[in-house]
Design a protein around this motif. Structure first.
Motif, mmCIF file in Angstrom:
data_model
loop_
_atom_site.group_PDB
_atom_site.id
_atom_site.type_symbol
_atom_site.label_atom_id
_atom_site.label_comp_id
_atom_site.label_asym_id
_atom_site.label_seq_id
_atom_site.Cartn_x
_atom_site.Cartn_y
_atom_site.Cartn_z
ATOM 1 N N GLY A 1 0.798 -1.212 0.000
ATOM 2 C CA GLY A 1 0.000 0.000 0.000
ATOM 3 C C GLY A 1 0.833 1.266 0.000
ATOM 4 O O GLY A 1 2.069 1.226 -0.063
ATOM 5 N N SER A 2 0.116 2.388 0.073
ATOM 6 C CA SER A 2 0.768 3.695 0.012
ATOM 7 C C SER A 2 0.280 4.589 1.147
ATOM 8 O O SER A 2 -0.835 4.434 1.639
ATOM 9 N N LYS B 1 14.756 3.677 -1.845
ATOM 10 C CA LYS B 1 14.943 4.255 -3.172
ATOM 11 C C LYS B 1 14.027 3.571 -4.184
ATOM 12 O O LYS B 1 13.919 2.350 -4.216
ATOM 13 N N GLY B 2 13.357 4.397 -4.967
ATOM 14 C CA GLY B 2 12.428 3.871 -5.963
ATOM 15 C C GLY B 2 11.022 3.662 -5.450
ATOM 16 O O GLY B 2 10.099 3.446 -6.240
ATOM 17 N N ARG B 3 10.850 3.709 -4.139
ATOM 18 C CA ARG B 3 9.515 3.523 -3.548
ATOM 19 C C ARG B 3 9.016 4.785 -2.857
ATOM 20 O O ARG B 3 7.813 5.021 -2.798
ATOM 21 N N PHE B 4 9.918 5.545 -2.290
ATOM 22 C CA PHE B 4 9.547 6.762 -1.558
ATOM 23 C C PHE B 4 9.954 7.996 -2.361
ATOM 24 O O PHE B 4 10.980 7.987 -3.057
ATOM 25 N N MET C 1 5.023 7.498 0.195
ATOM 26 C CA MET C 1 5.549 6.138 0.356
ATOM 27 C C MET C 1 4.671 5.179 -0.429
ATOM 28 O O MET C 1 3.440 5.157 -0.235
ATOM 29 N N ARG C 2 5.276 4.416 -1.286
ATOM 30 C CA ARG C 2 4.566 3.434 -2.103
ATOM 31 C C ARG C 2 5.179 2.055 -1.886
ATOM 32 O O ARG C 2 6.304 1.933 -1.400
ATOM 33 N N SER C 3 4.439 1.036 -2.295
ATOM 34 C CA SER C 3 4.929 -0.348 -2.187
ATOM 35 C C SER C 3 5.482 -0.620 -0.802
ATOM 36 O O SER C 3 6.593 -1.151 -0.653
ATOM 37 N N LEU C 4 4.729 -0.259 0.194
ATOM 38 C CA LEU C 4 5.201 -0.387 1.569
ATOM 39 C C LEU C 4 5.410 -1.841 1.948
ATOM 40 O O LEU C 4 4.651 -2.731 1.541
ATOM 41 N N LYS C 5 6.464 -2.042 2.735
ATOM 42 C CA LYS C 5 6.838 -3.367 3.193
ATOM 43 C C LYS C 5 6.747 -3.418 4.710
ATOM 44 O O LYS C 5 6.825 -2.379 5.375
ATOM 45 N N THR D 1 2.325 1.816 10.318
ATOM 46 C CA THR D 1 2.209 0.387 10.604
ATOM 47 C C THR D 1 1.852 -0.328 9.308
ATOM 48 O O THR D 1 0.870 0.028 8.649
ATOM 49 N N VAL D 2 2.655 -1.321 8.954
ATOM 50 C CA VAL D 2 2.419 -2.083 7.721
ATOM 51 C C VAL D 2 2.056 -3.506 8.133
ATOM 52 O O VAL D 2 2.896 -4.250 8.642
ATOM 53 N N SER D 3 0.799 -3.827 7.913
ATOM 54 C CA SER D 3 0.317 -5.116 8.391
ATOM 55 C C SER D 3 -0.864 -5.571 7.563
ATOM 56 O O SER D 3 -1.716 -4.774 7.168
#
Length: 120
Positions: A16-17, A65-68, A83-87, A117-119
């Motif tokens: 997500g973003s 890098k490349g995601r944010f 922020m994209r492609s969050l891990k 929070t990434v969950s």
């Protein structure tokens, strides 16, 4: 009085973003470099990204890098972090930061942080 107030954090699923914002006041925002730093539970602070005062120069940690994408709106005295492609490993308390020089003295300023929070 210098103030940095972050907002925009929240809970997001992996992939997500989110867009974080940092509202700045008490100094001439458009003349100073700004940074994002994060701290995950049980870990030390990790520099994420920086941007020059006029927004022309940006830099990123390899981990994002490349995601944010860092940006700023100097008319609104606001710093952003898209922020994209969050891990899951991006989960942390995110702070905006700047260093100001007053004559021969240097002061480091931080906001209170915003939790990401990434969950699933």
């Amino acid at each position: 009085e210098v103030q940095l107030v972050e907002f925009g954090g929240g809970v997001v699923q992996p992939g997500g973003s989110l867009r974080l914002s940092c509202a700045a006041s008490g100094f001439t925002f458009g003349t100073v470099d700004m940074s994002w730093v994060r701290q995950a539970p049980g870990k030390g602070p990790e520099w994420v990204s920086s941007i020059s005062g006029d927004g022309s120069n940006t830099s990123y940690a390899d981990s994002v890098k490349g995601r944010f994408t860092v940006s700023r709106d100097n008319a609104k005295n606001t710093l952003y972090l898209q922020m994209r492609s969050l891990k899951p490993e991006d989960e942390a308390l995110y702070f905006c930061n700047t260093t100001l020089n007053y004559g021969l003295e240097t002061y480091d300023y931080w906001g209170q942080g915003t939790q990401v929070t990434v969950s699933s």
